[in-house]
Design an enzyme around this catalytic site. Structure first.
Site, PDB file in Angstrom:
ATOM      1  N   GLU A   1      19.896   2.623 -48.142  1.00 58.54           N
ATOM      2  CA  GLU A   1      18.917   3.309 -48.233  1.00 58.54           C
ATOM      3  C   GLU A   1      19.263   4.727 -48.373  1.00 58.54           C
ATOM      4  O   GLU A   1      19.979   5.154 -47.596  1.00 58.54           O
ATOM      5  CB  GLU A   1      17.945   2.998 -46.846  1.00 58.54           C
ATOM      6  CG  GLU A   1      16.623   3.680 -47.084  1.00 58.54           C
ATOM      7  CD  GLU A   1      16.092   3.694 -45.580  1.00 58.54           C
ATOM      8  OE1 GLU A   1      14.628   4.013 -45.678  1.00 58.54           O
ATOM      9  OE2 GLU A   1      16.585   3.230 -44.683  1.00 58.54           O
TER      10      GLU A   1
ATOM     11  N   LYS B   1       8.933   2.401 -50.720  1.00 59.19           N
ATOM     12  CA  LYS B   1       8.807   1.661 -49.422  1.00 59.19           C
ATOM     13  C   LYS B   1       7.448   1.557 -48.925  1.00 59.19           C
ATOM     14  O   LYS B   1       6.715   2.615 -48.772  1.00 59.19           O
ATOM     15  CB  LYS B   1       9.816   2.627 -48.414  1.00 59.19           C
ATOM     16  CG  LYS B   1       9.995   2.022 -46.990  1.00 59.19           C
ATOM     17  CD  LYS B   1      10.867   2.896 -46.438  1.00 59.19           C
ATOM     18  CE  LYS B   1      11.134   2.468 -44.908  1.00 59.19           C
ATOM     19  NZ  LYS B   1      12.059   3.376 -44.118  1.00 59.19           N
TER      20      LYS B   1
ATOM     21  N   CYS C   1      14.406  -1.349 -45.745  1.00 58.64           N
ATOM     22  CA  CYS C   1      14.618  -0.985 -44.242  1.00 58.64           C
ATOM     23  C   CYS C   1      13.484  -1.400 -43.054  1.00 58.64           C
ATOM     24  O   CYS C   1      13.481  -2.832 -43.050  1.00 58.64           O
ATOM     25  CB  CYS C   1      14.896   0.573 -43.793  1.00 58.64           C
ATOM     26  SG  CYS C   1      15.887   0.752 -42.404  1.00 58.64           S
TER      27      CYS C   1
END
Length: 261
Positions: A48, A114, A148
């Site tokens: 990431e 995200k 994540c």
């Protein structure tokens, strides 16, 4: 053996430290890492925000750096004749995104923003969250790339699209690394998929320690690859194994049907 079973995906998980808010240096560094991969791989996975580290000051990154890094990924993909993926700080109009690009060997790409911005670090104040999943079809595998904090939310990760691989890129810190290990395994088991998590190592500018634990899990949750150090982990995913478990156990046929709003 049918054609759907005679499929393999060779993946390279690049687990490395990241220099703080220095895209040029990080591109050079990860370029060297990619050059050091001796095997012929199908997919290279970077962490990431691999070009900057997990910065909550995206305004420190020049707005052109996102496109420069994307172009770099395209060159790497074409050079190695494989796909390359990872997320970065990306500015579009007046919004910043933690955006993952999945770049194909021919330079074409798909992207994912995200969904779950990390409120504990204030990510929700700096980055606009995504609204939809991205399902990539590549070399006979259906891949769902995520980022994540998304790992903590099983509904968003739920295999409603018959995907073969859940792929998480991360900057997941050491104090909560046991959760990372447990959740990667859980996502593999509950979704009957291969599950890959690629984390970073080292300390960032804010003093957070990252201990890696990049790993690959099969559909029964068995770990087939794992690392705690600065290295690139190469493994092969076998579609026949995935299909064997699914046809024998048939758990996905009993999954709940739902819609995310």
């Amino acid at each position: 053996m049918s054609n759907k079973d005679n499929l393999h995906l060779q993946v390279a998980l690049v687990q490395s430290p990241i220099k703080w808010e220095d895209p040029q240096d990080n591109r050079s560094f990860f370029g060297q890492k990619i050059d050091q991969v001796k095997e012929k791989v199908d997919l290279i996975i970077l962490p990431e925000m691999f070009s900057t580290g997990f910065t909550m000051s995206p305004e420190n990154i020049h707005e052109k750096e996102g496109d420069i890094t994307l172009q770099w990924m395209q060159r790497m993909a074409q050079k190695r004749d494989c796909a390359v993926t990872g997320s970065m700080v990306y500015k579009e109009e007046n919004h910043y995104y933690n955006r993952l690009f999945f770049v194909f060997p021919n330079g074409h790409y798909e992207s994912y923003d995200k969904r779950h911005t990390f409120t504990l670090a204030g990510e929700h104040k700096k980055y606009t969250k995504g609204t939809k999943k991205c399902i990539v079809e590549y070399k006979g595998f259906k891949i769902c790339p995520l980022i994540c904090y998304d790992l903590r939310f099983p509904v968003w990760s739920r295999n409603t699209e018959d995907v073969d691989l859940l792929l998480y890129v991360a900057n997941w810190p050491a104090p909560r690394i046991n959760a990372w290990d447990a959740l990667l395994k859980a996502r593999a088991i509950e979704n009957m998929v291969y599950c890959i998590g690629v984390n970073r190592v080292g300390k960032d500018y804010e003093g957070h320690l990252y201990t890696g634990h990049s790993g690959i899990y099969d559909p029964l949750g068995e770990r087939i690859g794992f690392s705690e150090k600065d290295e690139t982990l190469v493994r092969t995913l076998d579609k026949a194994i995935l299909n064997k478990y699914r046809e024998k156990l048939r758990f996905l046929e009993d999954r709940d049907i739902f819609t995310i709003h």
